[in-house]
Enzyme design. Structure first.
Site, PDB file in Angstrom:
ATOM      1  N   HIS A 265      39.458  37.839  45.776  1.00 13.43           N
ATOM      2  CA  HIS A 265      40.567  38.299  44.930  1.00 13.43           C
ATOM      3  C   HIS A 265      40.488  39.813  44.730  1.00 13.43           C
ATOM      4  CE1 HIS A 265      41.145  34.041  43.805  1.00 13.43           C
ATOM      5  NE2 HIS A 265      42.364  34.432  43.488  1.00 13.43           N
TER       6      HIS A 265
ATOM      7  N   LYS B  61      40.747  41.263  38.898  1.00 10.60           N
ATOM      8  CA  LYS B  61      40.559  39.914  38.365  1.00 10.60           C
ATOM      9  C   LYS B  61      39.287  39.873  37.530  1.00 10.60           C
ATOM     10  CE  LYS B  61      40.614  35.020  39.625  1.00 10.60           C
ATOM     11  NZ  LYS B  61      41.637  34.742  38.603  1.00 10.60           N
TER      12      LYS B  61
END
EC number: 1.17.1.8
Length: 238
Positions: free
Chosen positions: A135, A139
């Protein structure tokens, strides 16, 4: 439909754009700078709340909605140790609560495929399974909620695996989730079964937030007149 956005980061803005495009009205956009504005909203002026905030705000946001008769759907991860409390409150109030770790239609089909593959692989203990999730660097939680859902799907069927761990390696009894953070990656999840003679992989790669946002708006449209505790299996009839 009147939609309240709880959380107005990149995901919230993506949801707003799709909701307006589909003819809906955004009645509020709550973030850390205007938290008290949530008190302006109740079942008389809000049809549904879409909650994509932060782990430390999700519980209070959802509780407010249930206490005030607003159907709520959430995609925030990192707060699920309190999810059972929300479900209890929802039952007590006869409210509406929908949770998914990922609202992408493709990801939810991937969840189903993951479980089907785990069922097939159950008989072949020469294969070891692990998960990799990549990700964007913004995040804040690891592993991703999507990776945890994938792990739970595997553990439901796998023999020899006792629990998932968030490390690059582990014991034979551990289902390893390796979390990688790279710039500008919406989300990539890979399930890999490895043996001495071959590997089997399934992968889902998101190209943008649009799939997640569109799925959330579609669920909100469906959720408006529903009651109870619901999830993507109910929505997709999987």
């Amino acid at each position: 439909m009147n939609i309240l956005l709880l959380g107005y980061g990149k995901m919230g803005r993506a949801i707003e754009a799709i909701a307006i495009e589909r003819g809906h009205n955004i009645v509020g956009k709550i973030n850390e700078n205007n938290l008290n504005d949530i008190k302006k909203h109740n079942s008389t002026n809000t049809d549904v709340a879409i909650e994509f905030s932060q782990p430390d705000a999700a519980f209070d946001n959802i509780k407010y909605c249930i206490d005030n008769g607003i159907p709520a759907l959430s995609g925030t991860t990192g707060w699920l140790d309190k999810k059972a409390n929300i479900e209890t409150l929802c039952k007590q109030k006869e409210g509406t609560f929908f949770y998914a770790s990922n609202y992408s239609i493709g990801v939810n089909l991937f969840f189903k495929l993951n479980e089907q593959l785990a069922t097939l692989m159950k008989a072949f203990d020469e294969y070891n399974v692990d998960i990799e999730e990549i990700h964007h660097t913004e995040k804040k939680d690891a592993p991703s909620g999507t990776a945890i859902t994938l792990a739970e799907g595997i553990l439901k069927h796998a023999t020899g695996k006792k629990q998932w761990i968030n490390k690059p390696y582990g014991s034979k009894e551990d289902l390893v989730i390796n979390s990688i953070r790279e710039d500008k990656v919406p989300g990539t999840h890979t399930i890999k079964y490895s043996s001495a003679v071959d590997d089997i992989e399934i992968k889902h790669t998101a190209h943008s937030r649009e799939g997640f946002a569109k799925g959330a708006v579609m669920v909100a449209e469906w959720l408006k007149d529903k009651k109870g505790i619901l999830d993507m299996k109910d929505f997709l009839k999987l």
